[in-house]
Design a protein around this motif. Sequence first.
Motif, PDB file in Angstrom:
ATOM      1  N   LYS A 237       0.849  -1.171   0.000  1.00 65.36           N
ATOM      2  CA  LYS A 237       0.000   0.000   0.000  1.00 65.36           C
ATOM      3  C   LYS A 237       0.896   1.236   0.000  1.00 65.36           C
ATOM      4  O   LYS A 237       1.877   1.289   0.749  1.00 65.36           O
ATOM      5  CB  LYS A 237      -0.900   0.036   1.241  1.00 65.36           C
ATOM      6  CG  LYS A 237      -1.836  -1.153   1.387  1.00 65.36           C
ATOM      7  CD  LYS A 237      -3.010  -1.071   0.421  1.00 65.36           C
ATOM      8  CE  LYS A 237      -4.021  -2.157   0.711  1.00 65.36           C
ATOM      9  NZ  LYS A 237      -5.182  -2.073  -0.212  1.00 65.36           N
TER      10      LYS A 237
ATOM     11  N   SER B 259      -6.098   5.646   9.245  1.00 64.13           N
ATOM     12  CA  SER B 259      -7.305   5.237   8.523  1.00 64.13           C
ATOM     13  C   SER B 259      -6.976   4.215   7.441  1.00 64.13           C
ATOM     14  O   SER B 259      -7.788   3.320   7.159  1.00 64.13           O
ATOM     15  CB  SER B 259      -8.006   6.463   7.920  1.00 64.13           C
ATOM     16  OG  SER B 259      -7.274   7.002   6.836  1.00 64.13           O
ATOM     17  N   LEU B 260      -5.797   4.331   6.835  1.00 63.36           N
ATOM     18  CA  LEU B 260      -5.361   3.314   5.871  1.00 63.36           C
ATOM     19  C   LEU B 260      -5.036   2.006   6.588  1.00 63.36           C
ATOM     20  O   LEU B 260      -5.434   0.919   6.133  1.00 63.36           O
ATOM     21  CB  LEU B 260      -4.141   3.816   5.100  1.00 63.36           C
ATOM     22  CG  LEU B 260      -3.477   2.790   4.164  1.00 63.36           C
ATOM     23  CD1 LEU B 260      -4.449   2.331   3.080  1.00 63.36           C
ATOM     24  CD2 LEU B 260      -2.219   3.389   3.537  1.00 63.36           C
TER      25      LEU B 260
ATOM     26  N   ASP C 171      -6.300   0.849   9.176  1.00 71.70           N
ATOM     27  CA  ASP C 171      -7.548   0.219   9.607  1.00 71.70           C
ATOM     28  C   ASP C 171      -8.139  -0.687   8.532  1.00 71.70           C
ATOM     29  O   ASP C 171      -8.943  -1.573   8.833  1.00 71.70           O
ATOM     30  CB  ASP C 171      -8.584   1.279   9.991  1.00 71.70           C
ATOM     31  CG  ASP C 171      -8.270   1.968  11.311  1.00 71.70           C
ATOM     32  OD1 ASP C 171      -7.455   1.421  12.082  1.00 71.70           O
ATOM     33  OD2 ASP C 171      -8.834   3.049  11.557  1.00 71.70           O
ATOM     34  N   THR C 172      -7.773  -0.463   7.273  1.00 72.63           N
ATOM     35  CA  THR C 172      -8.322  -1.267   6.174  1.00 72.63           C
ATOM     36  C   THR C 172      -7.524  -2.538   5.920  1.00 72.63           C
ATOM     37  O   THR C 172      -7.910  -3.342   5.065  1.00 72.63           O
ATOM     38  CB  THR C 172      -8.366  -0.451   4.869  1.00 72.63           C
ATOM     39  OG1 THR C 172      -7.029  -0.229   4.388  1.00 72.63           O
ATOM     40  CG2 THR C 172      -9.053   0.887   5.080  1.00 72.63           C
ATOM     41  N   ILE C 173      -6.427  -2.716   6.629  1.00 78.55           N
ATOM     42  CA  ILE C 173      -5.508  -3.832   6.373  1.00 78.55           C
ATOM     43  C   ILE C 173      -5.673  -4.902   7.439  1.00 78.55           C
ATOM     44  O   ILE C 173      -5.709  -4.590   8.632  1.00 78.55           O
ATOM     45  CB  ILE C 173      -4.046  -3.325   6.344  1.00 78.55           C
ATOM     46  CG1 ILE C 173      -3.867  -2.291   5.226  1.00 78.55           C
ATOM     47  CG2 ILE C 173      -3.070  -4.484   6.170  1.00 78.55           C
ATOM     48  CD1 ILE C 173      -2.519  -1.589   5.262  1.00 78.55           C
ATOM     49  N   GLU C 174      -5.748  -6.139   7.008  1.00 85.24           N
ATOM     50  CA  GLU C 174      -5.777  -7.269   7.931  1.00 85.24           C
ATOM     51  C   GLU C 174      -4.390  -7.900   7.997  1.00 85.24           C
ATOM     52  O   GLU C 174      -3.686  -7.971   6.999  1.00 85.24           O
ATOM     53  CB  GLU C 174      -6.809  -8.302   7.486  1.00 85.24           C
ATOM     54  CG  GLU C 174      -8.242  -7.803   7.515  1.00 85.24           C
ATOM     55  CD  GLU C 174      -9.235  -8.880   7.146  1.00 85.24           C
ATOM     56  OE1 GLU C 174      -8.806 -10.023   6.886  1.00 85.24           O
ATOM     57  OE2 GLU C 174     -10.442  -8.588   7.106  1.00 85.24           O
TER      58      GLU C 174
END
Length: 242
Positions: free
Chosen positions: A39, A57-58, A60-63
């Motif tokens: 990313k 916030s970015l 937070d989108t990653i597992e």
Amino acid sequence: MDIEPAKPTVVLVHGAVEDSSLWTHGVIQRLQRDSYATKVFSNPLRGVAHDAAYLRSLLDTIEGPILLVSHAYGGAVISQAGDDPKVKGLIYAGSPMPAAGESTNDCLERFPGGDFAASVDLIPFTLPDGTSGTDLVVKADRYGYLLAADVAEDKLALMIATQRPIALAALDEKLTAAAWMRKPSWQIRPLLDPVIPQAEFAFEADRAGAQVIELQSSHAIPVTFPEVVVDVIAQAARAMAS
């Protein structure tokens, strides 16, 4: 049969007066070749708290596990935002590593030898609500010397033309946290960098307990030595898996 651990997602965070194209000179290509989920964070360059909030916030989108990789001022942002529990390591490529209560400019001025302040232009701006501030860019005739002395002329011309101003306040804003105090870190140290004094690099690495990789490079490590950046990412990924 042994199962190879999942590779971390690599999040790339650029610094001042640059944009995400910094990572397109070989870093992203090599990460993709080596099958890393990648990313690229478009750093707003408005202030540490502001920029770190966007980075969180970015994240937070990653597992799964994350490696944060910074260049230049991006080091302040990953230090502030790296408290996310998914972040397992931090890589600083020609980046300052401020502590809580320190700013990027503190890291540039703690020891003599840096030549950043003499190489920039200050540009006032006014927002729609009437508030004002000051942006900073590097003087075109000083850019090569300061940031990219070993970069080819065609790439250097593009870097100068695509400068993104950073708010001067961002460089003066003090961090409230420093993730490197609790998480492993790697410092890729450019030995030919007029921006950050070598004494500062050594001071920061010592207090963080960072692993150090030294390069005969200008400040523009992701452009001049992308393969080293990816090698260090792989080293950090192996350390996370062990």
